[in-house]
Design a protein around this motif. Structure first.
Motif, PDB file in Angstrom:
ATOM      1  N   HIS A  34       0.825  -1.207   0.000  1.00  0.00           N
ATOM      2  CA  HIS A  34       0.000   0.000   0.000  1.00  0.00           C
ATOM      3  C   HIS A  34       0.856   1.252   0.000  1.00  0.00           C
ATOM      4  CE1 HIS A  34      -3.831  -2.026   1.799  1.00  0.00           C
ATOM      5  NE2 HIS A  34      -3.683  -2.278   0.504  1.00  0.00           N
ATOM      6  N   GLU A  35       0.388   2.246  -0.759  1.00  0.00           N
ATOM      7  CA  GLU A  35       1.116   3.503  -0.815  1.00  0.00           C
ATOM      8  C   GLU A  35       0.903   4.348   0.445  1.00  0.00           C
ATOM      9  OE1 GLU A  35       0.374   2.021  -4.883  1.00  0.00           O
ATOM     10  OE2 GLU A  35      -0.928   2.391  -3.158  1.00  0.00           O
ATOM     11  N   ASN A  36      -0.318   4.318   0.962  1.00  0.00           N
ATOM     12  CA  ASN A  36      -0.682   5.219   2.061  1.00  0.00           C
ATOM     13  C   ASN A  36      -0.593   4.525   3.410  1.00  0.00           C
ATOM     14  OD1 ASN A  36      -1.507   7.083   0.018  1.00  0.00           O
ATOM     15  ND2 ASN A  36      -3.470   6.004  -0.104  1.00  0.00           N
ATOM     16  N   MET A  37      -0.032   5.222   4.374  1.00  0.00           N
ATOM     17  CA  MET A  37      -0.005   4.719   5.750  1.00  0.00           C
ATOM     18  C   MET A  37      -0.325   5.855   6.702  1.00  0.00           C
ATOM     19  SD  MET A  37       3.052   1.899   5.729  1.00  0.00           S
ATOM     20  CE  MET A  37       2.431   1.068   7.215  1.00  0.00           C
ATOM     21  N   PHE A  38      -0.928   5.491   7.838  1.00  0.00           N
ATOM     22  CA  PHE A  38      -1.483   6.479   8.759  1.00  0.00           C
ATOM     23  C   PHE A  38      -1.178   6.087  10.203  1.00  0.00           C
ATOM     24  CE2 PHE A  38      -4.413   7.991   5.416  1.00  0.00           C
ATOM     25  CZ  PHE A  38      -4.497   6.870   4.611  1.00  0.00           C
ATOM     26  N   TRP A  39      -1.043   7.086  11.050  1.00  0.00           N
ATOM     27  CA  TRP A  39      -1.013   6.889  12.495  1.00  0.00           C
ATOM     28  C   TRP A  39      -2.131   7.702  13.131  1.00  0.00           C
ATOM     29  CZ3 TRP A  39       1.014   3.348  15.444  1.00  0.00           C
ATOM     30  CH2 TRP A  39       2.164   2.676  15.045  1.00  0.00           C
ATOM     31  N   TYR A  40      -2.934   6.998  13.969  1.00  0.00           N
ATOM     32  CA  TYR A  40      -4.000   7.628  14.736  1.00  0.00           C
ATOM     33  C   TYR A  40      -3.774   7.347  16.219  1.00  0.00           C
ATOM     34  CZ  TYR A  40      -6.839   7.697  10.403  1.00  0.00           C
ATOM     35  OH  TYR A  40      -7.327   7.900   9.129  1.00  0.00           O
TER      36      TYR A  40
ATOM     37  N   GLY B 105     -14.276   8.691  23.883  1.00  0.00           N
ATOM     38  CA  GLY B 105     -15.067   9.891  23.679  1.00  0.00           C
ATOM     39  C   GLY B 105     -14.533  10.837  22.628  1.00  0.00           C
ATOM     40  N   LEU B 106     -13.332  10.572  22.148  1.00  0.00           N
ATOM     41  CA  LEU B 106     -12.733  11.457  21.137  1.00  0.00           C
ATOM     42  C   LEU B 106     -12.606  10.784  19.783  1.00  0.00           C
ATOM     43  CD1 LEU B 106      -9.909  13.197  23.218  1.00  0.00           C
ATOM     44  CD2 LEU B 106     -12.217  14.051  22.691  1.00  0.00           C
ATOM     45  N   GLY B 107     -12.871   9.496  19.709  1.00  0.00           N
ATOM     46  CA  GLY B 107     -12.753   8.793  18.445  1.00  0.00           C
ATOM     47  C   GLY B 107     -11.305   8.646  18.018  1.00  0.00           C
ATOM     48  N   LEU B 108     -11.076   8.615  16.725  1.00  0.00           N
ATOM     49  CA  LEU B 108      -9.740   8.505  16.162  1.00  0.00           C
ATOM     50  C   LEU B 108      -9.285   9.881  15.699  1.00  0.00           C
ATOM     51  CD1 LEU B 108     -10.743   5.499  15.931  1.00  0.00           C
ATOM     52  CD2 LEU B 108      -9.273   5.333  13.931  1.00  0.00           C
ATOM     53  N   ARG B 109      -8.079  10.240  16.087  1.00  0.00           N
ATOM     54  CA  ARG B 109      -7.511  11.512  15.646  1.00  0.00           C
ATOM     55  C   ARG B 109      -6.222  11.240  14.887  1.00  0.00           C
ATOM     56  NH1 ARG B 109      -7.016  15.005  20.932  1.00  0.00           N
ATOM     57  NH2 ARG B 109      -6.566  12.953  21.820  1.00  0.00           N
ATOM     58  N   LEU B 110      -6.103  11.851  13.726  1.00  0.00           N
ATOM     59  CA  LEU B 110      -4.973  11.605  12.837  1.00  0.00           C
ATOM     60  C   LEU B 110      -3.741  12.360  13.316  1.00  0.00           C
ATOM     61  CD1 LEU B 110      -4.040  10.338  10.121  1.00  0.00           C
ATOM     62  CD2 LEU B 110      -4.741  12.492   9.039  1.00  0.00           C
ATOM     63  N   ILE B 111      -2.636  11.633  13.468  1.00  0.00           N
ATOM     64  CA  ILE B 111      -1.385  12.248  13.910  1.00  0.00           C
ATOM     65  C   ILE B 111      -0.539  12.625  12.688  1.00  0.00           C
ATOM     66  CG2 ILE B 111       0.684  11.982  15.319  1.00  0.00           C
ATOM     67  CD1 ILE B 111      -0.807   9.735  16.835  1.00  0.00           C
TER      68      ILE B 111
ATOM     69  N   GLU C 252       2.874  13.904   5.883  1.00  0.00           N
ATOM     70  CA  GLU C 252       2.094  15.119   6.100  1.00  0.00           C
ATOM     71  C   GLU C 252       1.526  15.096   7.501  1.00  0.00           C
ATOM     72  OE1 GLU C 252       0.417  16.003   1.609  1.00  0.00           O
ATOM     73  OE2 GLU C 252      -0.687  16.686   3.364  1.00  0.00           O
ATOM     74  N   LYS C 253       1.452  16.255   8.101  1.00  0.00           N
ATOM     75  CA  LYS C 253       0.892  16.373   9.441  1.00  0.00           C
ATOM     76  C   LYS C 253      -0.614  16.141   9.391  1.00  0.00           C
ATOM     77  CE  LYS C 253       4.318  19.656  11.148  1.00  0.00           C
ATOM     78  NZ  LYS C 253       4.561  21.021  11.681  1.00  0.00           N
ATOM     79  N   GLY C 254      -1.088  15.478  10.434  1.00  0.00           N
ATOM     80  CA  GLY C 254      -2.517  15.323  10.602  1.00  0.00           C
ATOM     81  C   GLY C 254      -3.070  16.401  11.506  1.00  0.00           C
ATOM     82  N   ASP C 255      -4.030  16.031  12.329  1.00  0.00           N
ATOM     83  CA  ASP C 255      -4.704  17.009  13.177  1.00  0.00           C
ATOM     84  C   ASP C 255      -3.986  17.286  14.493  1.00  0.00           C
ATOM     85  OD1 ASP C 255      -7.658  15.392  12.030  1.00  0.00           O
ATOM     86  OD2 ASP C 255      -6.834  17.299  11.326  1.00  0.00           O
ATOM     87  N   ILE C 256      -3.209  16.325  14.968  1.00  0.00           N
ATOM     88  CA  ILE C 256      -2.545  16.476  16.266  1.00  0.00           C
ATOM     89  C   ILE C 256      -1.083  16.029  16.196  1.00  0.00           C
ATOM     90  CG2 ILE C 256      -4.628  16.359  17.706  1.00  0.00           C
ATOM     91  CD1 ILE C 256      -3.896  13.332  18.130  1.00  0.00           C
TER      92      ILE C 256
END
Lengths: 115, 116
Positions: A29-35, A40-46, A56-60
């Motif tokens: 896979h080309e794309n990889m993510f860290w959450y 109560g906050l769900g998943l937040r993209l790091i 690329e930077k995520g939300d936090i």
């Protein structure tokens, strides 16, 4: 079947330590993510990466960095761990496409405790 | 801000009854919507997605979801709930990022409890 493997299920570290979380996927896979997942906050993209050495930077992103030297591996680094980084960390991958419409495949998570 | 909302923290249903887990979205343009399920101590598993076409989407484990553009909703449904369906359910919507990428943004999750 796509497999996303996170190196540790449980990890306990001390405040101020440098912490490495490793993730490997076996489907090219080309794309990889860290959450991070908190109640109560769900998943937040790091951070996310859409190619080797690209990130690329995520939300936090504050307090974190990432490394992607090989396509199959995406590492999350806590530069100086703090107690507010105690959380469940989830890695995911997805195949690319011009419309980004492919589902993500997740690892089973690393539950990190910072003491 | 473009986002997705799951208005219920918890849904309780008796085994054998139909279940609905709600999701509403707010995005510009055509939404790409996803549902995932998370069992205890596991990662998320993909259930189904809506990209275009038929408003009723069928997915894994007998789940389906109905896309409603006028109500900006994408509710997850199952005609007959099983105790084994008890889990945490997440709705996600594709959101544009700088640089031309589109990353799913997740709701806060809904805990589904199916009682025997």
């Amino acid at each position: 079947d796509v497999k996303v493997t996170q190196s540790s299920r449980y990890l306990v570290k001390r405040t101020g330590e440098k912490v490495f979380l490793e993730c490997v996927q076996d489907m090219d896979h080309e794309n990889m993510f860290w959450y991070r997942q908190d109640p109560g906050l769900g998943l937040r993209l790091i951070y996310f990466s859409y190619d080797v050495k690209m990130k690329e930077k995520g939300d936090i992103p504050e307090g974190y960095s990432v490394s992607r030297e090989k396509k199959e591996r995406f590492s999350l680094i806590l530069e100086s761990a703090s107690t507010n980084q105690t959380s469940m960390y989830l890695c995911a991958s997805s195949s690319s496409g011009t419309t980004w419409n492919q589902p993500q495949h997740f690892g089973d998570g690393t539950r990190l405790s910072i003491l | 801000a473009q986002s997705v909302a799951q208005p219920e923290d918890q849904v309780n249903v008796a085994e054998g009854n139909p279940l609905t887990v709600k999701c509403t979205y707010s995005v510009s343009g055509n939404p790409y919507l996803f549902w995932y399920v998370q069992y205890p101590n596991r990662g998320l598993q993909f259930l189904l997605k809506y990209i275009t076409g038929d408003n009723l989407v069928k997915g894994s484990y007998g789940f389906e979801a109905e896309f409603n553009k006028s109500q900006t909703s994408f509710h997850l449904k199952k005609p007959s709930a099983l105790v084994s369906d008890s889990a945490l359910y997440f709705c996600a919507v594709r959101v544009p990022r700088s640089g031309g990428s589109y990353i799913p943004t997740f709701g806060r999750g809904t805990s589904l409890i199916v009682h025997p």
